[in-house]
Design a protein around this motif. Structure first.
Motif: not given
Length: 64
Positions: A1-24
């Motif tokens: 799970m940690r690696l997935g979150i790190e990959a999202l953060s790297k690909a989307l940036g912290p704000a993009g990752m937060a938006r993605f996580m809110q929609q999921f």
């Protein structure tokens, strides 16, 4: 799970990752059971007949 979150953060940036996580959202329930209760288990012939009926209705209404 940690690696997935790190990959999202790297690909989307912290704000993009937060938006993605809110929609999921992990849904709940049993999709297969619920689908079978709603749709039943139609045969291919029944599905084809339903499609033909919908197409006929659309033609009668002037649709394409």
């Amino acid at each position: 799970m940690r690696l997935g979150i790190e990959a999202l953060s790297k690909a989307l940036g912290p704000a993009g990752m937060a938006r993605f996580m809110q929609q999921f959202e992990m849904g709940s329930g049993d999709y297969t059971r619920d689908r079978d209760q709603i749709l039943g288990n139609p045969s291919i012939d029944e599905i084809f007949a339903d499609i033909q009926e919908m197409q006929q209705e659309q033609q009668e209404e002037g649709g394409s």
